[in-house]
Design a protein around this motif. Structure first.
Motif, short mmCIF file in Angstrom:
data_model
loop_
_atom_site.label_atom_id
_atom_site.label_comp_id
_atom_site.label_asym_id
_atom_site.label_seq_id
_atom_site.Cartn_x
_atom_site.Cartn_y
_atom_site.Cartn_z
N ILE E 32 15.23 32.83 64.90
CA ILE E 32 15.67 32.65 63.46
C ILE E 32 14.71 31.43 62.86
CG2 ILE E 32 17.51 32.11 61.83
CD1 ILE E 32 19.33 33.65 64.01
N GLY E 33 14.74 30.35 63.74
CA GLY E 33 13.76 29.24 63.34
C GLY E 33 12.09 29.76 62.82
N ALA E 34 11.77 30.70 63.76
CA ALA E 34 10.61 31.08 63.21
C ALA E 34 10.28 31.88 61.67
CB ALA E 34 9.95 32.16 64.22
N ILE E 35 11.64 32.54 61.72
CA ILE E 35 11.71 33.25 60.26
C ILE E 35 12.00 32.40 59.16
CG2 ILE E 35 13.37 34.83 58.88
CD1 ILE E 35 14.07 36.27 61.52
N ALA E 36 12.55 31.24 59.45
CA ALA E 36 12.84 30.13 58.61
C ALA E 36 11.71 29.28 58.22
CB ALA E 36 14.09 29.28 59.03
N ALA E 37 10.86 29.12 59.22
CA ALA E 37 9.61 28.46 58.87
C ALA E 37 8.58 29.14 58.18
CB ALA E 37 9.07 28.19 60.33
N LYS E 38 8.47 30.66 58.28
CA LYS E 38 7.75 31.40 57.65
C LYS E 38 8.18 31.49 56.04
CE LYS E 38 5.64 36.19 57.50
NZ LYS E 38 6.07 37.35 58.22
N GLY E 40 10.83 29.18 54.53
CA GLY E 40 11.04 28.35 53.94
C GLY E 40 12.83 27.99 53.87
N PHE E 41 13.45 29.16 54.42
CA PHE E 41 15.12 28.87 54.26
C PHE E 41 15.55 29.89 55.55
CE2 PHE E 41 13.93 31.95 51.11
CZ PHE E 41 14.81 33.00 51.31
N VAL E 42 16.78 29.61 55.85
CA VAL E 42 17.38 30.70 56.86
C VAL E 42 18.17 31.56 55.98
CG1 VAL E 42 19.16 30.73 58.95
CG2 VAL E 42 17.77 28.63 58.38
N PRO E 43 17.64 32.77 55.90
CA PRO E 43 18.44 33.73 55.37
C PRO E 43 20.11 33.64 55.82
CG PRO E 43 16.42 34.67 55.91
CD PRO E 43 16.59 33.17 56.65
N ASN E 44 21.03 33.60 54.75
CA ASN E 44 22.31 33.81 55.00
C ASN E 44 22.87 34.71 56.04
OD1 ASN E 44 22.26 31.45 53.34
ND2 ASN E 44 23.12 32.44 51.65
N ILE E 45 22.24 35.75 56.14
CA ILE E 45 22.98 36.90 56.94
C ILE E 45 22.87 36.00 58.37
CG2 ILE E 45 20.71 37.88 57.34
CD1 ILE E 45 23.78 39.88 57.43
N PHE E 46 22.15 35.71 58.69
CA PHE E 46 21.99 35.16 60.19
C PHE E 46 22.92 33.97 60.20
CE2 PHE E 46 17.30 36.07 59.17
CZ PHE E 46 17.38 37.36 59.81
N ASN E 101 25.46 51.32 47.72
CA ASN E 101 26.49 50.96 48.30
C ASN E 101 27.07 49.62 47.36
OD1 ASN E 101 27.24 52.78 50.33
ND2 ASN E 101 25.79 51.55 51.87
N HIS E 102 26.28 49.12 46.19
CA HIS E 102 26.60 48.05 45.62
C HIS E 102 26.47 46.68 46.58
CE1 HIS E 102 27.12 50.30 42.04
NE2 HIS E 102 27.73 51.22 42.84
N CYS E 103 25.72 46.68 47.26
CA CYS E 103 25.61 45.56 47.92
C CYS E 103 24.64 44.38 47.97
CB CYS E 103 25.18 45.87 49.65
SG CYS E 103 25.16 44.44 50.69
N LEU E 104 25.38 43.26 47.41
CA LEU E 104 24.73 42.15 46.62
C LEU E 104 23.88 41.54 47.55
CD1 LEU E 104 24.24 40.06 44.34
CD2 LEU E 104 26.29 38.66 45.27
N TYR E 105 24.04 41.20 48.84
CA TYR E 105 23.18 40.43 49.82
C TYR E 105 21.79 41.19 49.80
CZ TYR E 105 21.06 37.79 53.37
OH TYR E 105 19.98 36.89 53.84
N CYS E 106 22.30 42.54 50.21
CA CYS E 106 20.92 43.31 50.57
C CYS E 106 20.23 43.63 49.34
CB CYS E 106 21.40 44.72 51.19
SG CYS E 106 22.20 44.10 52.64
N ILE E 107 20.62 43.70 48.35
CA ILE E 107 19.95 44.14 47.18
C ILE E 107 18.92 43.17 46.55
CG2 ILE E 107 19.86 44.55 44.51
CD1 ILE E 107 22.45 46.26 44.90
N VAL E 108 19.41 41.90 46.55
CA VAL E 108 18.68 40.67 46.34
C VAL E 108 17.95 40.32 47.41
CG1 VAL E 108 18.75 38.32 45.36
CG2 VAL E 108 20.52 39.88 44.68
N ALA E 109 18.09 40.26 48.53
CA ALA E 109 17.25 39.83 49.56
C ALA E 109 16.21 40.82 49.78
CB ALA E 109 18.31 39.55 51.00
N HIS E 110 16.60 41.99 50.18
CA HIS E 110 15.50 42.82 50.34
C HIS E 110 14.81 43.57 49.15
CE1 HIS E 110 16.07 43.56 54.60
NE2 HIS E 110 17.29 43.29 54.32
#
Lengths: 212, 212, 212, 212, 212, 212
Positions: E32-38, E40-46, E101-110
């Motif tokens: 996850i650190g590698a994702i965050a490095a790319k 710039g932040f740690v996606p909240n799902i993790f 499914n009206h999923c806020l997190y996935c709509i905004v992140a993806h």
């Protein structure tokens, strides 16, 4: 009733009490007694409706007219010949419409009868799990689709549903059978929901093994 | 049938043909003849079911057991005394459940009977338009809410619906009446949808004017 | 309001009060006064919206633009000729969309107007009971199907709905009429639901008898 | 319109064509011209409705009466003081009801206005994604819940919805505002669905960055 | 979290707490650190799943197998060549199913990732607003329709949905991709609903401007 | 597969073919081989997912993390002590959510496991027929209600669902278990729908008789 740690201690078999065979009027006592003698127990639906003999009598008459027609087709079960639906097909309609209505009593009781009539130990479980997509012959699928069209959204039932059934080879007499059985179990399902009716324990295993 | 420029030329009264009074078995001919003598016409439902006398007979028996109980409450219509629902209340259940199912025949035919039984010329139209929110007395609202709970999503009908009905003062016998009538018309509505049954023209105006 | 034993004592005509004709700004008083003079009473919708004159004025303007277009088709009602929907067809859209939304006021009030415009005493009741399956001419059915497609699940309204309407012979101008009237009554129905608006008693019987 | 490999080549901005500003009657040209001068472009809704000036004029009047009331509350946005809903709250109603109706144009266009009026760059996206569960203040939640109750199943809108709104502190005037805006956008959403209306590209980014 | 007057003071990012990167097992911290490095932040799902490392690890493995397949198609994004769905198409499936499914997190992140992968700044907002009718290429529409068929009413998913996808040119491998991604996000959406997961603020603006 | 006259000749076990144990990578062959050795057959789900080893591996990992947690509660099945849900309760969640999704494979396969784990031969059939109203202990009902709330309409899942679960005595860890299992089977159900997966014949009878 079961008594597992998840299901808890036994609840009532019916929300409004049960009438025993001996407390029924004589004609009903004889008629239901004959069923009990054949199956080894009194199906709970009769005990749940017993406190209103006139309603129970009409229910039985209606049921027999559709599920045990006086002149049954002189042919093997599941045969698609002239003379209307086979007895197995009639039970297929009941299981499909009861599944769409999530009616516990009718799924378990008529699932058992469908296993016996169809000589297929899996069919009832498959139709109960998903009547819309269970794998069936084209004729069985047409029968089930017609029943489902009338079950949950009858307001949009129309000519196109009739045309599809006819295109699949159903006669108008067979279409009537499917529709009328679906209608009767629209009522029957709701009586079971009204009374929170529990299936007799015997139904769960009936027809699942060669000798059960 | 109508023949306006929007509705087009007259269509069939029923999808599968009609049986005339003279072609029915004697007991049904007499029984339905008495109804026709009283109302001035043969309600179409009887002619639509007539080609299956055993089904029609059971339907009539069931109908009469619930809508014309042998020992009617010795009281005025709409009175909430002991003995079950009044006849007007029984028709209220029919119109509400038929409205939720969008059943043309039952809305128009039983709407007419509700107008007569309730001596209220607007009530049927109001319940037919929106059974969930039509303004009613608390008792009538409890009756209609119970019927609606069982009509469209019977799988979630449960103890809380029974509790609400009891809290509104309905006895278990009255709850059974509401539930059983709702169940019967779940069937009846679907028979009308199956046959695309048209109301007799007389029903549309019946009970709307002092002398109509 | 009615006062039967089932419907109880008269309730309010509207949840948020009514404004009398004399309390409206002059332009609205004249405009609605003319309607009242013609029909013999002030339709309740105008009194329910009267406390917000700017909204009522815009509502009336929108209504008249769609229901009373300045250049009406020079032809008989219900005729399908060039020039857009007939006035009867416009009312048919209103009754169908209001039926799908279960809007008491609009079903009863516009049902009355549809009876008058279509010269058909049964059509409104049939469309109100079941707009999806009421028997209609092909053109009327295409109009109603288009309205229904936009009424309850507008998110899936798409090209296929437009194609079906065009295939049935509707011009783009007529499709717009159907869509725009459906949209206006999506609003109008909700204003009636918001205010629990009751129809004027006169609407219930209007157009049902040759001279009523 | 976009032209990515997934979205394909640009489609029409509206299913029935667009009317340019210069082709509108003078009053509408001036009125919409003023909007265009302020925002830098002509919002597509006006061009899509332009071929029916009387309908566009009524739509604008209705819109302005509700979204730009003549005597705005003399207070900061989102303040719950006397005088009705703040302008930001009015846009919140629009985004919530348009989200429940999946109306692309209204979500994107009014989402932009909500970002500006609320000075919150995320609120519109959160309400658009899930109006039922977006985190809001108690007052905002009461406003949105009232709008949603009237949006998708108006037939069950009733006294309990009004009571909940009043319990949350909304005045009857504010309840009317919420209900009337919801009703107007029930219409507006359907006009956008009817015309497959595309948002102007400018709306997508508006209000997302301090200076955008 | 935002703090506007309508949205109120900041609420929790997740209903059950968040786990920080440093508190994760080493393999997850690195991954996850590698994702965050790319990004710039740690996606909240993790962080929301972090307190159950085995579940988080399986979730990541499943996600990567479907969204970052080891042998990606050797072609440009959004290209419809052999080798399965492009990465942009995979994100399109995610945004469509999350919108249904009206999923806020996935709509905004993806939605953010779809903007980047498709190089289209409007596509995600359009699909999020109305996945059923957003304008797309025929191939994209077939992909989205297949995903939607499996999202909300999987019980009626059947052969006809497969046939439509094949008719649109999708290979069985691509059909599997669409179905499996839809299934994974049926789970992912529900995890976000379970935890009331909020998107990281960075996602809202990502990919909207040339350099944002 | 069955071959009765109603169900027709055997159809495929899966829409996209099956991978045999010998054709799997070694780690999966060993892992699934161990399951097969224990139950006497290879559950069809593993063969249906086998052509995508990375997805199957992640699916197994996710499944085991939730259904076979490494540190199982040291207590009897169905005990509500600290440490999370019992294994029987986990299967109860699976059957309930699969019933609501009408997933044939999961209902039949996990129904069998629930019979074994709960030592109750009727419970699975009762939950499968009607998960909303099956009679359960208060704790089991709270577990099932939470799962159902997240299954079919996740967009309205909210704080009130969490509060009800906590009020019934579920810990946050148990709530997570219920939610995460529901999420996993939202995916699993859809994989079964995607592939039209048939249950192994052995599942139908497993756990129904003392020695079956």
């Amino acid at each position: 009733m079961t008594g597992s740690q998840l299901a808890g201690s036994p609840a009532a078999e019916s929300r409004f009490g049960m009438t025993e065979l001996d407390d029924l009027p004589e004609d009903l006592r004889e008629r239901i007694g004959a069923i009990a003698a054949k199956s080894g127990f009194v199906p709970n639906i009769f005990r749940a409706l017993g406190h209103r003999p006139a309603e129970l009598r009409a229910f039985l008459d209606y049921h027999d007219a559709l599920m045990d027609p006086p002149d049954p087709p002189a042919r093997d079960d599941a045969d698609a010949g002239p003379g209307g639906l086979s007895k197995a097909e009639r039970e297929l309609v009941v299981v499909a419409t009861s599944a769409a209505n999530h009616c516990l009593y009718c799924i378990v009781a008529h699932g058992a009868i469908l296993r016996i009539r169809s000589k297929d130990s899996q069919l009832a479980d498959r139709v109960a799990a998903n009547p819309w997509q269970a794998e069936l012959t084209d004729r069985s699928r047409a029968i089930v689709d017609l029943a489902l069209a009338l079950t949950r959204a009858p307001e949009i039932f129309g000519d196109s549903d009739i045309v599809k059934a006819r295109d699949a080879g159903l006669t108008d007499d067979e279409i009537w059978d499917v529709g009328a059985i679906t209608a009767l179990f629209a009522a029957s399902n709701r009586l079971a929901h009204l009374t929170a009716l529990q299936p007799n324990p015997e139904f769960y295993l009936m027809g699942r093994t060669p000798r059960a």
